[in-house]
Design a protein around this motif. Sequence first.
Motif, PDB file in Angstrom:
ATOM      1  N   ARG A  72     -14.556   1.305  -3.583  1.00 31.20           N
ATOM      2  CA  ARG A  72     -14.207   1.783  -4.920  1.00 31.20           C
ATOM      3  C   ARG A  72     -13.039   2.764  -4.882  1.00 31.20           C
ATOM      4  NH1 ARG A  72     -17.225   5.951  -8.615  1.00 31.20           N
ATOM      5  NH2 ARG A  72     -18.126   6.507  -6.639  1.00 31.20           N
ATOM      6  N   TRP A  73     -13.103   3.764  -3.991  1.00 31.24           N
ATOM      7  CA  TRP A  73     -12.041   4.773  -3.938  1.00 31.24           C
ATOM      8  C   TRP A  73     -10.748   4.210  -3.375  1.00 31.24           C
ATOM      9  CZ3 TRP A  73     -12.084   8.930  -6.732  1.00 31.24           C
ATOM     10  CH2 TRP A  73     -13.319   9.418  -7.183  1.00 31.24           C
ATOM     11  N   VAL A 193      -8.892   3.675 -13.194  1.00 28.91           N
ATOM     12  CA  VAL A 193      -9.709   4.699 -13.866  1.00 28.91           C
ATOM     13  C   VAL A 193     -11.166   4.240 -13.951  1.00 28.91           C
ATOM     14  CG1 VAL A 193     -10.108   5.866 -16.069  1.00 28.91           C
ATOM     15  CG2 VAL A 193      -7.799   5.713 -15.153  1.00 28.91           C
ATOM     16  N   ARG A 194     -11.348   2.976 -14.294  1.00 33.09           N
ATOM     17  CA  ARG A 194     -12.702   2.424 -14.408  1.00 33.09           C
ATOM     18  C   ARG A 194     -13.448   2.505 -13.075  1.00 33.09           C
ATOM     19  NH1 ARG A 194     -13.984  -3.716 -16.201  1.00 33.09           N
ATOM     20  NH2 ARG A 194     -16.237  -3.616 -15.952  1.00 33.09           N
ATOM     21  N   VAL A 196     -12.830   4.703 -10.646  1.00 30.37           N
ATOM     22  CA  VAL A 196     -13.104   6.117 -10.345  1.00 30.37           C
ATOM     23  C   VAL A 196     -14.315   6.613 -11.132  1.00 30.37           C
ATOM     24  CG1 VAL A 196     -12.236   8.470 -10.647  1.00 30.37           C
ATOM     25  CG2 VAL A 196     -10.754   6.710  -9.657  1.00 30.37           C
ATOM     26  N   LEU A 197     -14.404   6.183 -12.395  1.00 31.76           N
ATOM     27  CA  LEU A 197     -15.528   6.610 -13.236  1.00 31.76           C
ATOM     28  C   LEU A 197     -16.810   5.865 -12.910  1.00 31.76           C
ATOM     29  CD1 LEU A 197     -13.685   6.934 -16.668  1.00 31.76           C
ATOM     30  CD2 LEU A 197     -14.249   8.733 -15.028  1.00 31.76           C
TER      31      LEU A 197
END
Length: 198
Positions: A72-73, A193-194, A196-197
């Motif tokens: 993810r990151w 952004v999605r 990260v959130l």
Amino acid sequence: MAPLLAGLLTGLSLIVAIGAQNAFVLRQGLTRHHVGVVVAICALSDALLIVVGVSGVGALVQEHPVVLTVARWAGAAYLAAYGLRSLWSARRAQVLDPLESRGRGRGRVVTTTLALTFLNPHVYLDTVLMLGSIANQYADGRWWFATGAVVGSVVWFSALGLGARAAAPLLGRPGTWRVLDVVIGVVMLLLAVRLVLG
């Protein structure tokens, strides 16, 4: 035949949504830059992940969430960089010139394709976990389901990459190419952004 058709439709429903990988395949198709390589990598990667999911490895990934966290990151950082680069390109007017891109190295295209494929945790969630779970509901027909999903992936990426050539004349105008760069940049940044959130 029911599992085969279900796999085809389920696979297409998951892959057709606009995302980083699809935007990249479209861009490569429009510039006619190593399109066959990009389509082959995307289709083979999907096939591999589908087989992994149907084989039951999805449960293993679910038990080790750190794999998805790292993806993810790393994926968010890569998507943000790619999106910013597209927005930077959009600041100046340009036209589609297929000959201009042919000098770029195949290695860079391969690396970008692999990064956009395997650094996206949604690939693991959708392809490995979701498709794997649905396929295993078909018991003995699960491999027919997997075959249908793989066929859907091959058809989609081939149509997107090779069919983009038909839209090339439209991109002979600088404004159109600028809009495409902005759209791709915004999509990449929103996906980052999605991720990260969560």
